[in-house]
Each structure stands twice: as structure tokens, then as C-alpha cells.
Design a protein around this motif. Structure first.
Motif, short mmCIF file in Angstrom:
data_model
loop_
_atom_site.label_atom_id
_atom_site.label_comp_id
_atom_site.label_asym_id
_atom_site.label_seq_id
_atom_site.Cartn_x
_atom_site.Cartn_y
_atom_site.Cartn_z
N VAL A 35 0.84 -1.20 0.00
CA VAL A 35 0.00 0.00 0.00
C VAL A 35 0.88 1.26 0.00
CG1 VAL A 35 -1.79 1.31 1.22
CG2 VAL A 35 -1.94 -1.19 1.13
N VAL A 36 2.00 1.20 0.71
CA VAL A 36 2.92 2.34 0.70
C VAL A 36 3.37 2.62 -0.74
CG1 VAL A 36 5.27 3.08 1.37
CG2 VAL A 36 3.74 2.08 3.07
N LYS A 37 3.63 1.55 -1.49
CA LYS A 37 4.14 1.72 -2.85
C LYS A 37 3.04 2.10 -3.84
CE LYS A 37 7.48 1.50 -5.79
NZ LYS A 37 8.60 2.43 -5.65
N THR A 38 1.92 1.40 -3.79
CA THR A 38 0.92 1.52 -4.87
C THR A 38 -0.44 2.04 -4.43
OG1 THR A 38 0.05 -0.73 -4.57
CG2 THR A 38 1.97 -0.50 -6.02
N ASN A 39 -0.56 2.32 -3.13
CA ASN A 39 -1.84 2.74 -2.55
C ASN A 39 -2.89 1.64 -2.54
OD1 ASN A 39 -1.65 5.50 -1.56
ND2 ASN A 39 -1.22 6.04 -3.69
N MET A 40 -2.47 0.41 -2.79
CA MET A 40 -3.45 -0.70 -2.79
C MET A 40 -2.74 -2.04 -2.63
SD MET A 40 -4.45 -0.87 -6.81
CE MET A 40 -3.54 0.39 -7.70
N ALA A 41 -3.51 -3.03 -2.18
CA ALA A 41 -3.03 -4.41 -2.12
C ALA A 41 -4.24 -5.33 -2.16
CB ALA A 41 -2.24 -4.66 -0.83
#
Ligand SMILES: [Fe+2]
Length: 307
Positions: free
Chosen positions: A70-76
Motif C-alpha cells: 500500500v505504501v508503494k501503490t496505494n493498494m493491495a
């Protein structure tokens, strides 16, 4: 569980010293943030999926893996072991582990958890989310009053449809980068407080939601980028100037492109999406037999903690 990792603290301090990357006058901060953002950015949806056991009680390793994504892509996307268990507390407890507690009280959510399924005959049947029709690109709650913006969105699948019901997903920060790289004036236009107006929702002569005017992109006091958007062409008024029109067109074309940053996933039973309300759409679907699509949707006023 939601402690800042060392890397996040270092990044935060560096960003703080450099100023906001979302300030159009601060190209140095933007370029540094952009480079960091795009480095090792996942290029296929498989990289977004984390296998877990119980979504309601994550292990530290499971939590950290989801948090880092989520830190990287705003989602998981989590793939848990709850299968077709329809217990609504499953996604709610998952959210709580990320400090997500302030649920949006919208009309379809009796307890803050909305059941997205085909409904006919009630008022819900008049809204596309409760039909099997496709839904265009949007962020959730774009029509909410500005003080009640949806900053995090959780979807949990109890049952997929027999066919269809795929979500496309795009990190709204990637959309920002595309637009700013194309023409910074587009960002300025989309940050204007009067750029996008959603007319009031009137049902049976009664106003159930008032008109809402606001920006597409905004920066919250915590420094994070927020996006309000819908690709719908009816019941929306865009500011009538050439730059805004060009920006909206460019964004629409990007969303319809084959960009590797656009992920496509059909959530299966026990799987879910946890996100900082990224851009998404939904394809149409067909229910049959045991395969009647049921997804729980949880909308929060908070962003996922420390992301
Ligand atoms: Fe949505």
C-alpha cells in the motif's frame, strides 16, 4: 501493528525537508518523489496479491507485506482463507488492523458495510452498483461533501459472479504523474476548487444529496494526495475552459489505454482489496447458480495508517 517502518520514517523526513512533491512550484521535490515512486513499481496484478490466512487476525509478516504494498501503490489484494463465509466482520476487522475505523454512513450501508449485489425492486435497483451493469472509472464518494471525503476503500469478495465483475485498478498518484508529465497546467486546472460539480441527487422530488463542487486533486493536511473523479458524462459539470477540457480528455484517454500501470483483477471468494481509494472501474457481470456476485464495500474517512 501500525508502526512506521524505518524506511517510511526516512522517506518522510526527506520529503518533509524537500517540501511537497505536489507543489507545482517545487519541481525538485516532484522529480525526487516521482523517481522513488516509479522505481520497482509492480507491473502486473500478481505482484499485488498477498496470500494470508485469517484476514481478521493478520500475522506480523502478513500485515507488513500488505502495508508495504500500500505504501508503494496505494493498494493491495489479500487472498485469505475465509472462502464464502458471509460474516461482515471479516473485512471490518481487517480494516481495524490498519487503523481504519471511521466508516462512511451511506444510504446502502446499514452498519457501514455495504453489500454490493444485484438488487431489484428497492431504491437500490436504481443505482448502478446494485445492478450487473459496468461501472465507469471513478474514486468512491466523489459526490460526498468535501469534509466527508473517502480516503480508504476496502472491498471483500464473498462470491464472484459466474462471469465478469472484473475491476480495473489504477493508483491515483500514477494518474497524477501522467498528467503532470504531460502538462503541469492540467494539474493546476484539476486542483481548482470549482473544476468538478456533481449536481444534487433528487429522488421523488426530494433532495437526498446536495450539489457538490470541488477539485479533482487535493492535498490533505497530512501531505497526501487525494482524488475525486468520475468518468461519467451525465450528471457532472466540468469547468468550461480549454485547459480543463484538455486535462479531462487526457485523463480519460489514459484510463482507456493499455498502460501497464492499470491492473485488472476479478476478486474470488475470500479475496479483497485494501486501498487508499484508488481509481477503479467494474465490468458488467452475469450471475448464475451458486455464482451470485456478493462483495462487501467499506468506505473510510481515514487513509490507511502510515502509508
Ligand atoms: Fe467504487
Amino acid at each position: 501493528m501500525s508502526t512506521l517502518s524505518g524506511q517510511t520514517v526516512a522517506q518522510f523526513i526527506e520529503c518533509y525537508q524537500m517540501g511537497s512533491p505536489f507543489d507545482l512550484d517545487n519541481d525538485r521535490a516532484y522529480q525526487a518523489w516521482r523517481e522513488d515512486k516509479l522505481e520497482n513499481y509492480p507491473e502486473n496484478v500478481e505482484e499485488l496479491i498477498i496470500e494470508i490466512n485469517d484476514p481478521a487476525a493478520l500475522t506480523s509478516a502478513e500485515f507488513n507485506a500488505l502495508h508495504a504494498l500500500v505504501v508503494k501503490t496505494n493498494m493491495a489484494v489479500y487472498a485469505g482463507n475465509t472462502g464464502r463465509d458471509p460474516e461482515k466482520t471479516i473485512p471490518a476487522k481487517l480494516g481495524e488492523q490498519f487503523d481504519l475505523t471511521e466508516l462512511d454512513d451511506n444510504k446502502g450501508a446499514d452498519d457501514g458495510v455495504t453489500s454490493l449485489k444485484v438488487v431489484s425492486g428497492q431504491w437500490r435497483g436504481g443505482y448502478i452498483p446494485y445492478t450487473n451493469k459496468p461501472i465507469h472509472w471513478h474514486t468512491d464518494g466523489y459526490y460526498n461533501p468535501l469534509i466527508y471525503q473517502i480516503r480508504a476503500l476496502l472491498l471483500h469478495c464473498v462470491s464472484p459472479a459466474e462471469k465478469g465483475g472484473e475491476n480495473a485498478l489504477l493508483d491515483h498518484e500514477i494518474a497524477y504523474i501522467h498528467l503532470r508529465d504531460t502538462n503541469p497546467d492540467y494539474i493546476e486546472a484539476l486542483m481548482a476548487s470549482d473544476v468538478m460539480t456533481i449536481p444534487a441527487n433528487i429522488m421523488d422530488g426530494k433532495e437526498i444529496r446536495s450539489e457538490c463542487t470541488g477539485p479533482v486533486f487535493s492535498v490533505f493536511p497530512d501531505g497526501n494526495l487525494h482524488m475525486r473523479y468520475t468518468a461519467r458524462t451525465r450528471s457532472i459539470e466540468w469547468k468550461d475552459d480549454p485547459v480543463t477540457q484538455a486535462a479531462v480528455k487526457t485523463l480519460g484517454e489514459f484510463l482507456e489505454s493499455n498502460s501497464p500501470y492499470i491492473y485488472r483483477a476479478t476478486l474470488q471468494s475470500g479475496q479483497g482489496l485494501i486501498s487508499n481509494n484508488v481509481l477503479h472501474d467494474r465490468s458488467g457481470f452475469d450471475d448464475a447458480g451458486d455464482y451470485k456476485r456478493l462483495l462487501y464495500r467499506l468506505r473510510y474517512y481515514q487513509r490507511i495508517a502510515n502509508t
